[in-house]
Scaffold this motif. Structure first.
Motif, PDB file in Angstrom:
ATOM      1  N   ALA A 127      25.697  39.204 -30.548  1.00 56.61           N
ATOM      2  CA  ALA A 127      24.872  38.921 -29.379  1.00 56.61           C
ATOM      3  C   ALA A 127      24.647  37.418 -29.259  1.00 56.61           C
ATOM      4  O   ALA A 127      24.653  36.713 -30.263  1.00 56.61           O
ATOM      5  CB  ALA A 127      23.527  39.630 -29.479  1.00 56.61           C
ATOM      6  N   ASN A 161      24.466  37.983 -23.922  1.00 57.74           N
ATOM      7  CA  ASN A 161      25.806  38.552 -24.016  1.00 57.74           C
ATOM      8  C   ASN A 161      25.859  39.413 -25.272  1.00 57.74           C
ATOM      9  O   ASN A 161      25.451  38.957 -26.345  1.00 57.74           O
ATOM     10  CB  ASN A 161      26.846  37.426 -24.085  1.00 57.74           C
ATOM     11  N   TYR A 162      26.342  40.642 -25.118  1.00 53.60           N
ATOM     12  CA  TYR A 162      26.403  41.559 -26.257  1.00 53.60           C
ATOM     13  C   TYR A 162      27.819  42.093 -26.440  1.00 53.60           C
ATOM     14  O   TYR A 162      28.537  42.322 -25.467  1.00 53.60           O
ATOM     15  CB  TYR A 162      25.475  42.756 -26.042  1.00 53.60           C
ATOM     16  N   ASP A 214      30.336  45.074 -26.942  1.00 49.29           N
ATOM     17  CA  ASP A 214      30.249  46.440 -26.418  1.00 49.29           C
ATOM     18  C   ASP A 214      29.735  47.408 -27.474  1.00 49.29           C
ATOM     19  O   ASP A 214      29.024  48.362 -27.153  1.00 49.29           O
ATOM     20  CB  ASP A 214      31.629  46.897 -25.939  1.00 49.29           C
ATOM     21  N   LYS A 249      25.761  47.199 -27.499  1.00 49.04           N
ATOM     22  CA  LYS A 249      24.993  47.304 -26.251  1.00 49.04           C
ATOM     23  C   LYS A 249      24.126  48.546 -26.257  1.00 49.04           C
ATOM     24  O   LYS A 249      24.571  49.639 -26.607  1.00 49.04           O
ATOM     25  CB  LYS A 249      25.936  47.324 -25.053  1.00 49.04           C
ATOM     26  N   GLY A 250      22.872  48.359 -25.863  1.00 48.52           N
ATOM     27  CA  GLY A 250      21.932  49.465 -25.809  1.00 48.52           C
ATOM     28  C   GLY A 250      21.235  49.739 -27.135  1.00 48.52           C
ATOM     29  O   GLY A 250      20.272  50.506 -27.177  1.00 48.52           O
ATOM     30  N   THR A 260      18.996  44.013 -29.513  1.00 51.39           N
ATOM     31  CA  THR A 260      18.367  43.125 -28.545  1.00 51.39           C
ATOM     32  C   THR A 260      18.170  41.755 -29.179  1.00 51.39           C
ATOM     33  O   THR A 260      17.548  41.638 -30.243  1.00 51.39           O
ATOM     34  CB  THR A 260      17.002  43.663 -28.093  1.00 51.39           C
TER      35      THR A 260
END
Length: 121
Positions: free
Chosen positions: A46, A56-57, A59, A62-63, A66
């Motif tokens: 990230a 920017n994370y 894939d 992601k979710g 953080t």
């Protein structure tokens, strides 16, 4: 010269959470967390711009992950939830001399020593 010191790594069971922190010795611009698993290349997890308004994370996170920062404390955080065994890696904090984020390691001029995160199944 900016020095980066990571903390907060450790061992956690799959499905658990962990937060890693990175304290910088001076003002930083864009920052990022990269990770490197044994036998693998270092990859971006990230990244966050100086203002925090752009992130920017990877894939794969992601979710679940953080990234955030507190510029008053020159500190960046990575909150990792729903951890999986494949998240096991050494996590490195990186700081750029530029405001913008990037997934490329060459964008970042300063690096921490890394902190181990191990997720057991």
């Amino acid at each position: 010269q900016v020095q980066l010191v990571e903390s907060g790594g450790g061992l956690v069971q799959a499905g658990g959470s962990l937060r890693v922190s990175c304290a910088a010795s001076g003002r930083t611009y864009a920052m990022a967390w990269f990770r490197q698993a044994p036998g693998e290349e270092r990859e971006l997890a990230a990244a966050i711009s100086w203002s925090g308004g752009n992130t920017n994370y990877a894939d794969s996170v992601k979710g679940r992950f953080t990234i955030s920062r507190d510029n008053a404390k020159n500190t960046v955080y990575l909150q990792m939830n729903s951890l999986k065994p494949e998240d096991t890696a050494v996590y490195y904090c990186a700081a750029s001399k530029l405001y913008s984020v990037s997934a490329y390691s060459t964008h970042y001029a300063y690096w921490g020593q890394g902190t181990q995160v191990t997720v057991s199944s």
